[in-house]
Design an enzyme around this catalytic site. Structure first.
Site, PDB file in Angstrom:
ATOM      1  N   TYR A  66       6.989  39.545  -7.624  1.00  0.00           N
ATOM      2  CA  TYR A  66       6.434  39.485  -8.973  1.00  0.00           C
ATOM      3  C   TYR A  66       4.911  39.440  -8.901  1.00  0.00           C
ATOM      4  O   TYR A  66       4.322  38.491  -8.379  1.00  0.00           O
ATOM      5  CB  TYR A  66       6.933  38.247  -9.722  1.00  0.00           C
ATOM      6  N   PRO A 212      18.210  37.608 -20.512  1.00  0.00           N
ATOM      7  CA  PRO A 212      19.218  37.135 -21.462  1.00  0.00           C
ATOM      8  C   PRO A 212      18.997  37.615 -22.888  1.00  0.00           C
ATOM      9  O   PRO A 212      19.901  37.518 -23.718  1.00  0.00           O
ATOM     10  CB  PRO A 212      19.083  35.603 -21.369  1.00  0.00           C
TER      11      PRO A 212
END
Length: 326
Positions: A66, A212
């Site tokens: 990341y 999500p």
């Protein structure tokens, strides 16, 4: 919502106790951080970190890839000033020329340095690759646990068969596999039918749901007429046809959100974490986003509302079905 105690659950059979919603940091340190696209900076991340702790959200998920390691560094700067109650997860990417156990051990050392910690709470294999030798990788995971550099281990994006194999192999080395991080949301319910959710429950492995909110599609911010900017403009997932297909589900989220006094995103997150053994890690890079995510806790959908969402999202139980429809 009781912000001091949103309710905690263990990660697998470990002694790690976390809130059902964590903080995904995949955008921390990406190009947006340096002024491209959605700009944000140190003050925003500091606000996100403190807001999470204030809301009882103690689980932060990062990875070495990341921002090219910048996400770990940025999180590490916050950890240095925290009270030590934060649970940190990171990941190892077995990319080309990094397929050996020794490469994993070096990666752990590099992550420890970037995070500024002596031990990582949860260390995960980021992706499975068929050309990677399975046993040396699992042996290396066991080795870093025995060396005290990692407390617990997990995997990410593992199918049911690979998950069982990893669990079994680690058990031979006396190490418990406690998590599997996979994409799971109302428009990607594939873990329910591909065996992953069943395997997690059978093995007492926590399913950590990334993306999500479907990268924002479930927030109610985007419809087929919305102007799309940034990276979403180039994403097939945000095509006009796909946004139109998702709209009936989003409308149901909006209806329930009005009844509950919540937002569509909070309803979508609650649908996930009301299920035992599941933790969600929506991304957040400022205090407002953290507060929104935390608002998914402290209440629950009714059985009737959950059933309506199940019905509205049924077409997405199979991965890729929506794309074939379109």
């Amino acid at each position: 919502m009781n912000t001091s105690d949103p309710g905690v659950r263990p990660i697998g059979r470990s002694d790690l106790k976390i809130a059902p919603i964590g903080v995904g940091t995949w955008q921390w340190g990406d190009r947006s951080y340096w002024g491209y696209g959605e700009s944000y900076g140190e003050a925003d991340l500091e606000g996100a970190f403190q807001a999470a702790l204030n809301a009882g959200l103690n689980f932060f998920d990062t990875a070495e890839i990341y921002g090219g390691g910048e996400s770990e560094r940025l999180l590490g700067r916050r950890l240095a000033r925290s009270d030590g109650k934060v649970v940190v997860a990171s990941k190892y990417m077995p990319a080309p020329n990094r397929f050996t156990g020794r490469a994993l051990e070096r990666a752990v050392d590099a992550s420890l340095e970037r995070l500024g910690v002596d031990r990582i709470d949860l260390y995960q294999i980021h992706w499975p690759f068929s050309i990677v030798s399975h046993r040396p990788l699992m042996r290396a995971l066991a080795s870093v646990v025995r060396a005290g550099k990692v407390r617990w281990v997990g995997v990410s994006n593992y199918g049911a068969r690979r998950l069982r194999r990893a669990h079994s192999t680690l058990a031979e080395y006396g190490v418990e596999l406690v998590s599997n991080q996979v994409k799971y949301n109302l428009i990607d319910r594939s873990p329910e039918i591909n065996g992953v959710l069943d395997a997690c429950r059978e093995l007492d492995v926590t399913l950590i749901a990334y993306s999500p909110l479907g990268q924002g599609l479930l927030t109610g911010k985007y419809d087929e007429n919305s102007q799309i900017s940034g990276w979403r403009r180039r994403s097939p997932g945000f095509s006009k046809a796909r946004r139109a297909a998702v709209q009936p589900l989003v409308n149901e989220l909006r209806t329930i959100a009005t009844t509950q006094g919540r937002t569509p995103a909070q309803v979508a997150l609650n649908w996930l974490v009301r299920r035992p053994g599941i933790v969600a890690i929506p991304g957040a890079k400022n205090a407002e986003q953290v507060a929104q995510n935390a608002g998914a806790l402290g209440w629950s959908l009714t059985e009737g509302e959950a059933a309506k969402l199940d019905a509205a999202s049924f077409p997405w139980r199979k991965r890729g079905l929506l794309d074939r429809i379109l």
